[in-house]
Design a protein around this motif. Structure first.
Motif, mmCIF file in Angstrom:
data_model
loop_
_atom_site.group_PDB
_atom_site.id
_atom_site.type_symbol
_atom_site.label_atom_id
_atom_site.label_comp_id
_atom_site.label_asym_id
_atom_site.label_seq_id
_atom_site.Cartn_x
_atom_site.Cartn_y
_atom_site.Cartn_z
ATOM 1 N N PHE A 189 0.694 -1.091 0.144
ATOM 2 C CA PHE A 189 -0.281 0.006 0.081
ATOM 3 C C PHE A 189 0.791 1.223 0.160
ATOM 4 O O PHE A 189 2.030 1.225 0.676
ATOM 5 C CB PHE A 189 -0.921 0.041 1.136
ATOM 6 N N ARG A 190 0.594 2.284 -0.881
ATOM 7 C CA ARG A 190 1.183 3.632 -0.787
ATOM 8 C C ARG A 190 0.955 4.126 0.539
ATOM 9 O O ARG A 190 0.004 4.248 1.062
ATOM 10 C CB ARG A 190 0.486 4.439 -1.977
ATOM 11 N N VAL A 191 2.193 4.822 0.996
ATOM 12 C CA VAL A 191 2.146 5.597 2.345
ATOM 13 C C VAL A 191 2.888 6.885 1.735
ATOM 14 O O VAL A 191 4.174 6.898 1.863
ATOM 15 C CB VAL A 191 2.865 4.824 3.387
ATOM 16 N N PRO A 192 2.020 7.737 1.407
ATOM 17 C CA PRO A 192 3.068 9.194 1.024
ATOM 18 C C PRO A 192 3.464 9.631 2.119
ATOM 19 O O PRO A 192 3.269 9.752 3.267
ATOM 20 C CB PRO A 192 1.736 9.919 0.680
ATOM 21 N N GLU A 193 4.754 10.400 1.709
ATOM 22 C CA GLU A 193 5.586 10.885 2.600
ATOM 23 C C GLU A 193 5.268 12.474 2.440
ATOM 24 O O GLU A 193 5.099 13.062 1.307
ATOM 25 C CB GLU A 193 6.987 10.954 2.183
ATOM 26 N N LYS A 194 5.219 13.315 3.766
ATOM 27 C CA LYS A 194 4.639 14.797 3.683
ATOM 28 C C LYS A 194 5.252 15.517 2.522
ATOM 29 O O LYS A 194 4.676 16.335 1.754
ATOM 30 C CB LYS A 194 4.385 15.171 4.890
ATOM 31 N N THR A 195 6.552 15.377 2.573
ATOM 32 C CA THR A 195 7.438 16.398 1.832
ATOM 33 C C THR A 195 7.356 16.098 0.331
ATOM 34 O O THR A 195 7.088 16.812 -0.332
ATOM 35 C CB THR A 195 8.946 16.634 2.230
ATOM 36 N N ASP A 196 7.336 14.751 0.050
ATOM 37 C CA ASP A 196 7.234 14.146 -1.191
ATOM 38 C C ASP A 196 5.761 14.536 -1.895
ATOM 39 O O ASP A 196 5.596 14.838 -2.948
ATOM 40 C CB ASP A 196 7.519 12.743 -1.249
ATOM 41 N N LEU A 197 4.845 14.133 -1.006
ATOM 42 C CA LEU A 197 3.469 14.397 -1.541
ATOM 43 C C LEU A 197 3.125 16.083 -1.682
ATOM 44 O O LEU A 197 2.706 16.291 -2.854
ATOM 45 C CB LEU A 197 2.540 14.020 -0.377
ATOM 46 N N ALA A 198 3.720 16.745 -0.933
ATOM 47 C CA ALA A 198 3.565 18.234 -1.168
ATOM 48 C C ALA A 198 4.149 18.912 -2.570
ATOM 49 O O ALA A 198 3.615 19.408 -3.336
ATOM 50 C CB ALA A 198 3.948 19.066 0.009
ATOM 51 N N ARG A 199 5.360 17.933 -2.718
ATOM 52 C CA ARG A 199 6.151 18.668 -3.883
ATOM 53 C C ARG A 199 5.308 18.059 -5.252
ATOM 54 O O ARG A 199 5.276 18.927 -6.246
ATOM 55 C CB ARG A 199 7.472 17.496 -3.841
ATOM 56 N N GLU A 200 4.944 16.934 -5.123
ATOM 57 C CA GLU A 200 3.995 16.364 -6.249
ATOM 58 C C GLU A 200 2.932 17.286 -6.633
ATOM 59 O O GLU A 200 2.487 17.273 -7.658
ATOM 60 C CB GLU A 200 3.793 14.888 -6.105
ATOM 61 N N VAL A 201 2.211 17.419 -5.451
ATOM 62 C CA VAL A 201 0.750 18.124 -5.446
ATOM 63 C C VAL A 201 1.392 19.556 -5.903
ATOM 64 O O VAL A 201 0.533 20.210 -6.863
ATOM 65 C CB VAL A 201 0.071 18.082 -4.247
ATOM 66 N N LEU A 202 2.095 20.180 -5.571
ATOM 67 C CA LEU A 202 2.501 21.586 -5.895
ATOM 68 C C LEU A 202 3.243 21.774 -7.337
ATOM 69 O O LEU A 202 2.636 22.557 -7.957
ATOM 70 C CB LEU A 202 3.752 22.184 -4.972
ATOM 71 N N MET A 203 3.504 20.652 -7.847
ATOM 72 C CA MET A 203 3.949 20.738 -9.325
ATOM 73 C C MET A 203 2.784 20.631 -10.102
ATOM 74 O O MET A 203 2.841 21.265 -11.126
ATOM 75 C CB MET A 203 5.021 19.407 -9.693
ATOM 76 N N ARG A 204 1.927 19.622 -9.752
ATOM 77 C CA ARG A 204 0.697 19.319 -10.499
ATOM 78 C C ARG A 204 -0.104 20.947 -10.336
ATOM 79 O O ARG A 204 -0.843 21.073 -11.308
ATOM 80 C CB ARG A 204 -0.066 18.563 -10.028
ATOM 81 N N LEU A 205 -0.209 21.510 -9.160
ATOM 82 C CA LEU A 205 -1.020 22.741 -9.189
ATOM 83 C C LEU A 205 -0.470 23.963 -9.916
ATOM 84 O O LEU A 205 -1.203 24.459 -10.682
ATOM 85 C CB LEU A 205 -0.875 22.968 -7.554
ATOM 86 N N VAL A 206 1.026 23.974 -10.162
ATOM 87 C CA VAL A 206 1.616 24.802 -10.972
ATOM 88 C C VAL A 206 1.227 24.712 -12.397
ATOM 89 O O VAL A 206 1.015 25.565 -13.384
ATOM 90 C CB VAL A 206 3.234 24.891 -10.832
ATOM 91 N N GLU A 207 1.089 23.260 -12.873
ATOM 92 C CA GLU A 207 0.803 23.079 -14.158
ATOM 93 C C GLU A 207 -0.448 23.607 -14.582
ATOM 94 O O GLU A 207 -0.776 23.772 -15.754
ATOM 95 C CB GLU A 207 0.930 21.547 -14.311
ATOM 96 N N GLY A 208 -1.297 23.336 -13.518
ATOM 97 C CA GLY A 208 -2.743 23.779 -13.736
ATOM 98 C C GLY A 208 -3.022 25.260 -13.730
ATOM 99 O O GLY A 208 -4.317 25.834 -13.905
ATOM 100 N N LEU A 209 -1.967 26.139 -13.489
ATOM 101 C CA LEU A 209 -2.406 27.556 -13.088
ATOM 102 C C LEU A 209 -2.444 28.296 -14.669
ATOM 103 O O LEU A 209 -1.682 28.132 -15.503
ATOM 104 C CB LEU A 209 -1.287 28.091 -12.731
#
Length: 385
Positions: A221-241
């Motif tokens: 099962f996936r267990v996201p690490e907080k910093t890694d998850l934040a990095r991935e979400v922020l990168m995706r968020l930037v792509e959608g701006l």
């Protein structure tokens, strides 16, 4: 799935009780979780699968040095690690003890493994990772280690001895190609037969050693690490701006002449900070980015193109398709769609069941039918005739 129904898979308890009492809390040994279980793949076909570039595989060989330890240091690294694809000739002889072949994501390539994985969907799909199979000759293993994720270890052929204990020291051996603990103090010694299963929470030390030839399926099962998850979400968020139709430009009509032109104006710093905070304060955009990240397939995953969904057919998701949803959106394979009303209910049903009969498909709106046609053309879903 009835989460309140007791099941042999969880030792005669219900999924609801297991999640309440054991999930991420303590190990659980389940004798005959799946009575009469058979390996989801034959040995020869597993070896052939490891030859494919589309499959993630590893070969771990225990050398003589693995047993040569002194009080000061390991006399030999004792382990050899190779990454696939690997030909059958590159694998040691079956008669040679102490080697292990690991094949990741077996559920993406073998229908029986995919079906086996479905039995664990009392955990959210956003957490479900894959099914890995470990083939080992006598004495084979990967050394004492710990995982950062939850795992069910199902014995499907032969026997494996598991020594387990809480992780007290995460120090790893140096100059070894595997993450092997230097200090491993097991508290339980268990032998699993075919059909037996062991659940381990994250960071629970364990060491599995094959007793004769054996196969073990690991449901991880996936267990996201907080910093890694934040990095991935922020990168995706930037792509959608996207810039607004009327650009919000920085203005500094009161900027005085300066004798320190190299200094960044405080007003410009505040302008940038306000722009970033505005993006971060949009929960809808953040939720969208998270869903896209959680539904993103693994790098080696690819889909074979198909045809539009025929009239009168049902539909099923491809095993490679990751599909999840939240209150406003549906996510599949790293993409997102706003959905409401009847369309949202039907898409959520497809995500939960991973297949819908023809009678349900016949109720789709034209827009939803068009979307499903696109998914079947892209190979994300397939008709059920």
């Amino acid at each position: 799935m009835d989460i309140d129904q007791i099941t042999p898979l969880l030792g005669g308890m219900s999924p609801a009780r297991f999640m309440r009492d054991y999930w991420q809390k303590k190990p659980l040994l389940i004798r005959q979780a799946i009575p009469g279980v058979t390996p989801p793949i034959e040995r020869s076909k597993l070896f052939a699968l490891a030859e494919s570039e589309d499959v993630e595989s590893r070969l771990i060989v225990k050398t003589e040095g693995a047993a040569k330890k002194s009080k000061k240091a390991v006399a030999d690294a004792g382990w050899r690690l190779s990454h696939g694809p690997m030909s059958r000739r590159s694998l040691p002889a079956i008669s040679q003890p102490g080697w292990t072949l690991l094949v990741q994501g077996l559920d993406l390539h073998v229908p029986a493994a995919y079906d086996l994985l479905q039995q664990f969907r009392f955990v959210p799909d956003a957490r479900l990772d894959d099914l890995m199979i470990s083939y080992a000759t006598d004495g084979g293993g990967v050394g004492p280690h710990y995982d950062s994720y939850d795992v069910f270890l199902l014995q499907v052929h032969g026997q494996r001895r598991w020594r387990i204990g809480p992780l007290k020291d995460a120090s790893l051996q140096a100059d070894v190609p595997l993450k092997i603990l230097t200090q491993f103090v097991p508290e339980q010694d268990l032998v699993l037969d075919p059909g037996d299963m062991l659940y381990l929470p994250p960071r629970w030390a364990h060491d599995g050693i094959a007793i004769g030839e054996c196969m073990t399926c690991s449901v991880g099962f996936r267990v996201p690490e907080k910093t890694d998850l934040a990095r991935e979400v922020l990168m995706r968020l930037v792509e959608g701006l996207e810039c607004p139709d009327v650009p919000d430009l920085y203005k500094d009509p009161r900027q005085p002449a300066t004798v320190t032109p190299g200094q960044i104006p405080a007003a410009l710093q505040e302008f940038a900070l306000a722009a970033v905070m505005k993006a971060l304060k949009d929960p809808s955009a953040l939720h969208s980015a998270l869903g896209e990240v959680l539904s993103e397939p693994k790098p080696r995953v690819w889909f074979q193109a198909g045809e539009p969904l025929p009239d009168g057919a049902g539909v099923r998701l491809d095993p490679r398709t990751r599909m999840v949803y939240d209150e406003k959106r549906v996510f599949a394979n790293g993409e997102s769609w706003l959905a409401a009303g009847k369309d949202a209910r039907q898409l959520r049903l497809l995500a939960d069941r991973r297949a819908l009969p023809a009678a349900e498909v016949a109720k789709f709106s034209p827009a939803l039918r068009e979307l499903l046609d696109q998914w079947t053309e892209d190979g994300w879903a397939h008709p059920v005739l």
